[in-house]
Design a protein around this motif. Structure first.
Motif, short mmCIF file in Angstrom:
data_model
loop_
_atom_site.label_atom_id
_atom_site.label_comp_id
_atom_site.label_asym_id
_atom_site.label_seq_id
_atom_site.Cartn_x
_atom_site.Cartn_y
_atom_site.Cartn_z
N CYS A 105 -34.65 7.89 -5.27
CA CYS A 105 -33.42 8.00 -4.48
C CYS A 105 -33.47 7.06 -3.27
O CYS A 105 -32.50 6.35 -2.98
CB CYS A 105 -33.21 9.43 -3.99
N LYS A 151 -39.42 15.74 -5.86
CA LYS A 151 -40.00 14.98 -6.97
C LYS A 151 -39.27 13.67 -7.27
O LYS A 151 -39.86 12.76 -7.84
CB LYS A 151 -40.05 15.83 -8.23
N VAL A 152 -37.97 13.60 -6.95
CA VAL A 152 -37.26 12.34 -7.25
C VAL A 152 -36.88 11.62 -5.96
O VAL A 152 -35.99 10.78 -5.96
CB VAL A 152 -36.00 12.55 -8.13
N ILE A 173 -30.70 17.61 0.14
CA ILE A 173 -30.27 17.80 -1.25
C ILE A 173 -31.15 17.05 -2.24
O ILE A 173 -31.13 17.36 -3.43
CB ILE A 173 -28.78 17.41 -1.47
N VAL A 174 -31.94 16.10 -1.75
CA VAL A 174 -32.78 15.35 -2.68
C VAL A 174 -34.07 16.12 -2.93
O VAL A 174 -34.80 16.42 -1.99
CB VAL A 174 -33.08 13.94 -2.12
N PRO A 175 -34.36 16.46 -4.19
CA PRO A 175 -35.61 17.19 -4.47
C PRO A 175 -36.82 16.29 -4.23
O PRO A 175 -36.76 15.07 -4.46
CB PRO A 175 -35.49 17.53 -5.96
N VAL A 226 -29.13 12.74 3.17
CA VAL A 226 -29.35 13.40 1.89
C VAL A 226 -30.69 14.14 1.84
O VAL A 226 -31.09 14.61 0.80
CB VAL A 226 -29.27 12.40 0.70
#
Lengths: 195, 180
Positions: A67, A62-63, A58-60, A55
């Motif tokens: 995650c 900032k978060v 697709i994981v930004p 992932v």
């Protein structure tokens, strides 16, 4: 291959990077515990490294930490449930420290430092190396503590002639053992050329 | 605002996947975990009440116990005891005959200090049962008292007393209930 070997020695999580000491101090009272903890942590490392790597695009940014923690916590819970179902005695003696793998800094450290930048295959190899490195470190520490502090090895009594010094299986023994081992390893690494 | 929604959505999707995987794992392992706990308790029942072979669960005023019988004759009771140990709860199962004499005691679960309190269930090499708990067998439950008829474990007075007091009090309450 290099990614695997580095976890064993050069970047050994326990002795060289000195991460994840809380579970190491707490569970290294017997070799059985050490192996159980090592295997559980390796499973979590491999699982979370694969998914963090999958992932990663697709994981930004900032978060990313929440995650990663969700992914890690999922694998920890799976490991915990399976240990309870198939090895209740081990799960009981590890107690709280299985759920606490979630906050083991080796796992989050590898997710952040490696898996979030590398493809899944390399991440798996990295996780396996780190897991095996963590496991052998745990086995070494717990073998020393169990032999000296409890007079047994893998639960089998080795001698009835001496009263084992109890402090070796309590917290001070853990700190002393790990400290002395790290000192030795640093000394030899230094002698061998500072690498 | 759009960015916030996107972040929340991604995190939400990951959480959803995690929940699904965990729900599945839980369903798969649940029967196995329950079977393990039950098997452990059944094995302990036979150990603390060796002369009985059938156990029926019963309860009276919040005390959960088993009636232990052999060939239809009541031989005694097995009772679940929870003691507040040095470090969390100690789950114990105790067997007692109809006159209130302890037949056997076993610790099912505890988190006492390794090397000290953990000796409440330690089995010495060559022995079959834990040496501390062996002291309970054959004594009148109401008379159990550390230092009087139970030797405490060196360095683990709190754990020893916790087990002794909890067994005495719970069995005493059970005997009062079943005598009525």
């Amino acid at each position: 291959m290099g990614e695997f070997v580095k976890g064993l020695w050069r970047e050994n999580p326990t002795f060289r990077i000195v991460l994840g000491l809380c579970p190491t101090l707490a569970v290294s009272t017997s070799v059985t515990n050490g192996i159980g903890m090592g295997v559980a942590a390796t499973f979590v490392l491999v699982g979370s490294n694969i998914f963090v790597s999958l992932v990663r695009d697709i994981v930004p940014e900032k978060v990313r930490i929440p995650c990663y923690i969700v992914i890690i916590a999922t694998f920890v819970t799976i490991a915990d449930l399976f240990m309870r179902a198939y090895s209740p005695a081990l799960s009981r003696s590890l107690g709280m420290f299985v759920p606490l793998i979630v906050v083991n800094c080796i796992v989050l450290g590898r997710a952040e430092a490696f898996a979030s930048k590398e493809p899944p295959l390399r991440s798996v190899i990295d996780a396996l190396g780190m897991g095996v490195g963590f496991t052998w470190a745990l086995i070494l520490i717990s073998a020393i503590r169990e032999t000296i502090g409890n007079g047994t090895i893998l639960g089998m009594p080795i001698s009835n002639t001496f009263e084992p010094p109890l402090f070796m299986v309590l917290a001070p023994g853990a700190l002393l053992t790990i400290g002395i081992l790290i000192a030795f390893i640093n000394y030899f690494t230094h002698k061998l050329g500072g690498r | 605002m759009g960015q916030l929604l996107k972040f929340g959505l991604i995190l939400g999707v990951i959480c959803l996947c995690a929940t699904l995987v965990l729900a599945l794992t839980y369903e798969v392992t649940k029967p196995k975990i329950e079977a393990m706990l039950k098997a452990e308790e059944e094995a302990a029942l036979k150990v603390v009440m060796p002369e009985a072979d059938s156990f029926e669960p019963a309860s009276a005023d919040g005390i959960e116990y088993f009636t232990a019988a052999k060939d239809g004759t009541l031989r005694g009771y097995c009772v679940r005891v929870t003691a507040g140990g040095y470090n969390g709860y100690i789950r114990i199962i105790a067997g007692v005959d109809v006159s209130g004499v302890i037949r056997g005691v076993r610790v099912l679960e505890h988190q006492e200090t390794p090397g000290l309190g953990a000796k409440i269930s330690e089995v010495r090499p060559g022995d079959k049962d834990p040496w501390f708990l062996r002291q309970f067998a054959g004594k009148q439950a109401a008379s159990l008292q550390v230092r009087r008829n139970i030797d405490a474990i060196t360095g683990a007075t709190i754990s020893s007393a916790a087990v002794t007091d909890a067994v005495r009090d719970t069995v005493k309450r059970l005997m009062e209930k079943v005598k009525k």
